[in-house]
Design a protein around this motif. Structure first.
Motif, mmCIF file in Angstrom:
data_model
loop_
_atom_site.group_PDB
_atom_site.id
_atom_site.type_symbol
_atom_site.label_atom_id
_atom_site.label_comp_id
_atom_site.label_asym_id
_atom_site.label_seq_id
_atom_site.Cartn_x
_atom_site.Cartn_y
_atom_site.Cartn_z
ATOM 1 N N MET A 195 77.121 -65.244 -31.531
ATOM 2 C CA MET A 195 76.423 -66.506 -31.291
ATOM 3 C C MET A 195 75.113 -66.214 -30.569
ATOM 4 O O MET A 195 74.884 -65.093 -30.129
ATOM 5 C CB MET A 195 77.276 -67.455 -30.437
ATOM 6 C CG MET A 195 78.486 -68.038 -31.137
ATOM 7 S SD MET A 195 79.902 -66.927 -31.149
ATOM 8 C CE MET A 195 80.290 -66.782 -29.427
ATOM 9 N N ASN A 196 74.300 -67.215 -30.399
ATOM 10 C CA ASN A 196 73.101 -67.052 -29.593
ATOM 11 C C ASN A 196 73.468 -66.720 -28.156
ATOM 12 O O ASN A 196 74.516 -67.137 -27.648
ATOM 13 C CB ASN A 196 72.257 -68.332 -29.613
ATOM 14 C CG ASN A 196 71.424 -68.472 -30.870
ATOM 15 O OD1 ASN A 196 70.922 -67.489 -31.408
ATOM 16 N ND2 ASN A 196 71.262 -69.700 -31.347
ATOM 17 N N LEU A 197 72.616 -65.958 -27.490
ATOM 18 C CA LEU A 197 72.806 -65.702 -26.071
ATOM 19 C C LEU A 197 72.885 -67.031 -25.326
ATOM 20 O O LEU A 197 72.108 -67.951 -25.589
ATOM 21 C CB LEU A 197 71.654 -64.861 -25.524
ATOM 22 C CG LEU A 197 71.554 -63.422 -26.042
ATOM 23 C CD1 LEU A 197 70.273 -62.763 -25.526
ATOM 24 C CD2 LEU A 197 72.777 -62.604 -25.644
ATOM 25 N N GLY A 198 73.832 -67.121 -24.421
ATOM 26 C CA GLY A 198 74.022 -68.361 -23.673
ATOM 27 C C GLY A 198 75.053 -69.278 -24.269
ATOM 28 O O GLY A 198 75.458 -70.251 -23.620
ATOM 29 N N VAL A 199 75.501 -68.990 -25.497
ATOM 30 C CA VAL A 199 76.539 -69.805 -26.131
ATOM 31 C C VAL A 199 77.897 -69.174 -25.848
ATOM 32 O O VAL A 199 78.093 -67.984 -26.061
ATOM 33 C CB VAL A 199 76.314 -69.913 -27.653
ATOM 34 C CG1 VAL A 199 77.474 -70.654 -28.311
ATOM 35 C CG2 VAL A 199 75.003 -70.623 -27.945
ATOM 36 N N SER A 200 78.823 -69.964 -25.360
ATOM 37 C CA SER A 200 80.182 -69.494 -25.079
ATOM 38 C C SER A 200 81.053 -70.713 -24.847
ATOM 39 O O SER A 200 80.557 -71.843 -24.709
ATOM 40 C CB SER A 200 80.214 -68.600 -23.830
ATOM 41 O OG SER A 200 79.933 -69.356 -22.664
ATOM 42 N N LYS A 201 82.339 -70.495 -24.767
ATOM 43 C CA LYS A 201 83.224 -71.608 -24.429
ATOM 44 C C LYS A 201 82.881 -72.163 -23.045
ATOM 45 O O LYS A 201 82.956 -73.377 -22.820
ATOM 46 C CB LYS A 201 84.683 -71.157 -24.458
ATOM 47 C CG LYS A 201 85.227 -70.851 -25.840
ATOM 48 C CD LYS A 201 86.715 -70.548 -25.753
ATOM 49 C CE LYS A 201 87.313 -70.156 -27.095
ATOM 50 N NZ LYS A 201 88.770 -69.929 -27.004
ATOM 51 N N GLY A 202 82.493 -71.282 -22.138
ATOM 52 C CA GLY A 202 82.126 -71.735 -20.799
ATOM 53 C C GLY A 202 80.919 -72.641 -20.825
ATOM 54 O O GLY A 202 80.886 -73.690 -20.167
ATOM 55 N N ALA A 203 79.893 -72.250 -21.594
ATOM 56 C CA ALA A 203 78.696 -73.077 -21.708
ATOM 57 C C ALA A 203 79.021 -74.396 -22.397
ATOM 58 O O ALA A 203 78.506 -75.457 -22.022
ATOM 59 C CB ALA A 203 77.613 -72.327 -22.474
#
Length: 278
Positions: A195-203
Motif C-alpha cells: 500500500m502507499n506509505l502511511g496506509v495501514s489498519k492503524g491509520a
C-alpha cells in the motif's frame, strides 16, 4: 502477558476493530455464534464495531449481512474505510508504483499477483488455477493477459504465495526492494500486501475515530499477525488472540481466548458487562 480481564477500562471502549482470519473467524472460517446479536448490543451500548482486514470492503460486508447500517468497515488494510455505508477514507496507489511491483512479481513466477481495485480484483489468466485462493477474498475477479492493459484505480497490490512462503519472500526480497516507497507487510504466511506509505489498519482506524469524534484512547483492537501491528499499537486497548504467534506479544497489552474458542465474542461480552456495571 495479561488476560483481557485485567483491562480496567473496558467500559470506556467506544470502537472495537477486529481482524478477521484467525482472529474473529475460527480455523474453519466460521463466525462465532451470536455475532449479529452482539453487534446490535454493542451499537446500543454506544460502541462501533469495525471488522479490519486485508480483505476488500465488499467481501467483508458479506460476513455481516443485516448489520451494514450500523458497523464500520476498515478494508484493504486501511486503504478503504466506510461507516454505515458512507466512505470515510479511500486511498489510491500510483500506477507506476504498483506496475513496478507487478513486473518484479511476474518475473519471479513463484506467486500470484492480485491488483486490488476496491470492489474487484484484477488477475492474470496464467493464474486461473489459483482461482479458489483468490475468490476466497475477491468475489469479482477480472482476468487479463497482462497488467499493461489495466487502467483500473487501485489502493493495494497483493501477492499470493501458494507454498505459504510469503514471510521469507517479504524479508529477503520485497521489503528491501519496495519498503522505502510502499508500506509492505505480511498478511499471514500466504500474502504480501503493498500500500502507499502511511496506509495501514492503524491509520484506517485513526481516520475512522477522527471522523466519528472518538478518542483513539477509547478504541480497541484485536489481532493475530503482522498487518495487525499498526492498529494494535495505535489504539488504547490492544488485544491478541491466544493463537497469535509469540512475537505478537510485544505489540499488545492483553490476551483473549483463541479464535477457535470465540475469543472476540468473549471480549465483546466482557465489554458489554463492564458497560452495564458502569
Amino acid at each position: 502477558m495479561q488476560d483481557y480481564t485485567a483491562d480496567q477500562g473496558l467500559a470506556n471502549i467506544k470502537l472495537l476493530a477486529v481482524d478477521m482470519d484467525l482472529t474473529l473467524l475460527a480455523d474453519d472460517g466460521s463466525m462465532p455464534d451470536g455475532m449479529a446479536e452482539r453487534i446490535r448490543a454493542l451499537t446500543d451500548a454506544g460502541v462501533v464495531f469495525c471488522p479490519a482486514s486485508g480483505r476488500p470492503v465488499p467481501t467483508l460486508l458479506l460476513g455481516f449481512s443485516g448489520c451494514e447500517d450500523t458497523i464500520a468497515v476498515c478494508g484493504d488494510n486501511g486503504g478503504n474505510v466506510l461507516y454505515r455505508g458512507e466512505v470515510v477514507y479511500r486511498d489510491r496507489l500510483e500506477p507506476a508504483l504498483w506496475r513496478e511491483v507487478a513486473a518484479r512479481a511476474v518475473a519471479a513466477g513463484d506467486n500470484v499477483p492480485v491488483l486490488c481495485c476496491y470492489d474487484h480484483a484484477t488477475c492474470l489468466w496464467r493464474d486461473r488455477a489459483h482461482y479458489a485462493g483468490i475468490h476466497k477474498y475477491y468475489k469479482e475477479i477480472r482476468w487479463v493477459d497482462s497488467y499493461d492493459e489495466v487502467a483500473d484505480e487501485s489502493n493495494k497490490f497483493s501477492l499470493l504465495f501458494p507454498a505459504y512462503d510469503a514471510e521469507p519472500a517479504f524479508r529477503d526480497i520485497y521489503q528491501p526492494e519496495f519498503g522505502d516507497r510502499l508500506y509492505t507487510t505480511n498478511a499471514g504466511r500466504e500474502w504480501i500486501d503493498f500500500m502507499n506509505l502511511g496506509v495501514s489498519k492503524g491509520a484506517g482506524v485513526a481516520h475512522l475515530c477522527e471522523s466519528l469524534g472518538i478518542e483513539i484512547a477509547d478504541a480497541a483492537a484485536v489481532g493475530d499477525t503482522y498487518n495487525d501491528i499498526p492498529m494494535l499499537e495505535k489504539v488504547g486497548h490492544s488485544f491478541i488472540v491466544a493463537n497469535a504467534e509469540s512475537h505478537m506479544e510485544a505489540h499488545a497489552r492483553f490476551r483473549v481466548p483463541s479464535n477457535n474458542d470465540q475469543g472476540v465474542a468473549v471480549l465483546i461480552d466482557a465489554i458489554l458487562a463492564a458497560k452495564a456495571r458502569a
